[in-house]
Motif scaffolding. Structure first.
Motif, mmCIF file in Angstrom:
data_model
loop_
_atom_site.group_PDB
_atom_site.id
_atom_site.type_symbol
_atom_site.label_atom_id
_atom_site.label_comp_id
_atom_site.label_asym_id
_atom_site.label_seq_id
_atom_site.Cartn_x
_atom_site.Cartn_y
_atom_site.Cartn_z
ATOM 1 N N SER A 1 50.492 -5.752 56.193
ATOM 2 C CA SER A 1 49.773 -4.486 55.680
ATOM 3 C C SER A 1 49.821 -3.483 56.794
ATOM 4 N N PHE A 2 49.401 -2.290 56.164
ATOM 5 C CA PHE A 2 49.012 -1.122 57.180
ATOM 6 C C PHE A 2 48.416 0.291 56.174
ATOM 7 N N ASP A 3 48.074 1.041 56.760
ATOM 8 C CA ASP A 3 47.484 2.333 56.072
ATOM 9 C C ASP A 3 48.297 3.250 56.269
ATOM 10 N N VAL A 4 48.534 4.107 55.231
ATOM 11 C CA VAL A 4 49.103 5.537 55.401
ATOM 12 C C VAL A 4 47.940 6.459 55.311
ATOM 13 N N ILE A 5 47.844 7.122 56.135
ATOM 14 C CA ILE A 5 46.969 8.555 56.104
ATOM 15 C C ILE A 5 47.653 9.853 55.644
ATOM 16 N N LEU A 6 47.490 10.352 54.437
ATOM 17 C CA LEU A 6 47.852 11.361 54.019
ATOM 18 C C LEU A 6 47.133 12.754 54.104
ATOM 19 N N ASN A 7 47.905 13.837 54.594
ATOM 20 C CA ASN A 7 46.923 15.075 54.589
ATOM 21 C C ASN A 7 47.972 16.134 53.881
ATOM 22 N N ASP A 8 47.286 16.806 53.046
ATOM 23 C CA ASP A 8 48.264 18.060 52.280
ATOM 24 C C ASP A 8 47.743 19.326 53.085
ATOM 25 N N GLY A 9 47.050 19.416 54.025
ATOM 26 C CA GLY A 9 46.430 20.730 54.510
ATOM 27 C C GLY A 9 45.054 20.993 53.910
ATOM 28 N N GLN A 10 44.685 20.508 52.829
ATOM 29 C CA GLN A 10 43.515 20.663 52.231
ATOM 30 C C GLN A 10 42.560 19.274 52.008
ATOM 31 N N SER A 11 43.116 18.245 51.871
ATOM 32 C CA SER A 11 42.508 16.961 51.460
ATOM 33 C C SER A 11 43.053 15.959 52.407
ATOM 34 N N GLU A 12 42.474 14.949 52.668
ATOM 35 C CA GLU A 12 43.015 13.708 53.244
ATOM 36 C C GLU A 12 42.788 12.323 52.526
ATOM 37 N N LYS A 13 43.835 11.602 52.327
ATOM 38 C CA LYS A 13 43.433 10.181 51.521
ATOM 39 C C LYS A 13 44.216 9.127 52.324
ATOM 40 N N VAL A 14 43.682 8.024 52.174
ATOM 41 C CA VAL A 14 44.208 6.702 52.810
ATOM 42 C C VAL A 14 44.711 5.780 51.912
ATOM 43 N N ILE A 15 45.862 5.145 51.859
ATOM 44 C CA ILE A 15 46.527 4.370 50.904
ATOM 45 C C ILE A 15 46.843 3.225 51.769
ATOM 46 N N ALA A 16 46.227 1.972 51.308
ATOM 47 C CA ALA A 16 46.859 0.805 51.909
ATOM 48 C C ALA A 16 48.094 0.177 51.138
ATOM 49 N N LEU A 17 49.021 -0.086 51.952
ATOM 50 C CA LEU A 17 50.310 -0.751 51.588
ATOM 51 C C LEU A 17 50.200 -2.191 51.998
ATOM 52 N N ASN A 18 50.467 -3.152 51.048
ATOM 53 C CA ASN A 18 50.429 -4.208 51.258
ATOM 54 C C ASN A 18 51.177 -5.376 50.374
ATOM 55 N N LYS A 19 51.865 -4.828 49.585
ATOM 56 C CA LYS A 19 52.607 -5.416 48.433
ATOM 57 C C LYS A 19 53.960 -5.142 48.514
ATOM 58 N N PRO A 20 54.881 -5.988 48.834
ATOM 59 C CA PRO A 20 56.335 -5.648 48.887
ATOM 60 C C PRO A 20 56.958 -5.082 47.559
ATOM 61 N N TYR A 21 56.399 -5.287 46.327
ATOM 62 C CA TYR A 21 56.710 -4.649 45.195
ATOM 63 C C TYR A 21 55.813 -3.541 44.721
ATOM 64 N N GLU A 22 55.483 -2.636 45.763
ATOM 65 C CA GLU A 22 54.874 -1.414 45.592
ATOM 66 C C GLU A 22 55.308 -0.512 46.780
ATOM 67 N N GLY A 23 55.587 0.792 46.263
ATOM 68 C CA GLY A 23 56.191 1.748 47.423
ATOM 69 C C GLY A 23 55.205 2.919 47.052
ATOM 70 N N LEU A 24 55.234 3.744 48.399
ATOM 71 C CA LEU A 24 54.619 4.892 48.529
ATOM 72 C C LEU A 24 55.683 6.026 48.533
ATOM 73 N N LEU A 25 55.648 6.945 47.663
ATOM 74 C CA LEU A 25 56.584 8.028 47.656
ATOM 75 C C LEU A 25 55.697 9.233 48.187
ATOM 76 N N ILE A 26 56.430 9.788 49.185
ATOM 77 C CA ILE A 26 55.810 10.903 50.212
ATOM 78 C C ILE A 26 56.570 12.104 50.008
ATOM 79 N N ASN A 27 56.409 13.158 49.319
ATOM 80 C CA ASN A 27 57.150 14.299 49.205
ATOM 81 C C ASN A 27 56.989 15.237 50.453
ATOM 82 N N GLU A 28 57.882 16.108 50.570
ATOM 83 C CA GLU A 28 58.021 17.036 51.764
ATOM 84 C C GLU A 28 56.725 17.724 51.512
#
Length: 130
Positions: A63-90
């Motif tokens: 597992s690991f955490d992905v910290i995302l920031n769009d310039g306005q807000s931030e959120k943390v998503i924990a990834l820990n399942k091999p059957y779930e993925g995180l799409l990060i757009n440009e």
């Protein structure tokens, strides 16, 4: 925020599970595949945004955490399942932290490596969002 969790089809079997990622699961053609592993305790990866590239991250192991920031807000998503993925757009700043021992992060990318596509300075990233 311009990202989302996507379930990866999981075929369960007494011999072990199988998950499949095909081009119809994610909204881009896969042009590059890489993976992070043997990340030392306390180390961080990422720390950048992309101007054009989209990515799909999967915790194949651990597992690991992905910290995302769009310039306005931030959120943390924990990834820990091999059957779930995180799409990060440009246009999204990402940092990967809190890697568990033995974790493996698979990344499917929409583009081949191009240094000019990276924004590696957070202040420059914030300026680009205005």
């Amino acid at each position: 925020m311009n990202s989302k969790l996507i379930k990866i089809p999981k075929i369960e079997d007494t011999r072990g599970n199988l998950s499949v990622i095909e081009n119809d699961l994610i909204p881009f053609e896969i042009k590059r595949v890489y993976y992070l592993y043997d990340v030392p305790a306390g180390a961080e990866r990422g720390g950048h945004a992309h101007k054009e590239q989209k990515e799909f991250l999967v915790a194949l192991s651990g597992s690991f955490d992905v910290i995302l920031n769009d310039g306005q807000s931030e959120k943390v998503i924990a990834l820990n399942k091999p059957y779930e993925g995180l799409l990060i757009n440009e246009g999204i700043w990402r940092e990967l932290k809190n890697f568990s021992s033995g974790s493996v992060c698979l990344v499917l990318a929409s583009e081949v490596f191009e240094e000019d596509d990276y924004i590696r300075d957070f202040e420059e990233f914030l300026t680009s969002k205005n």
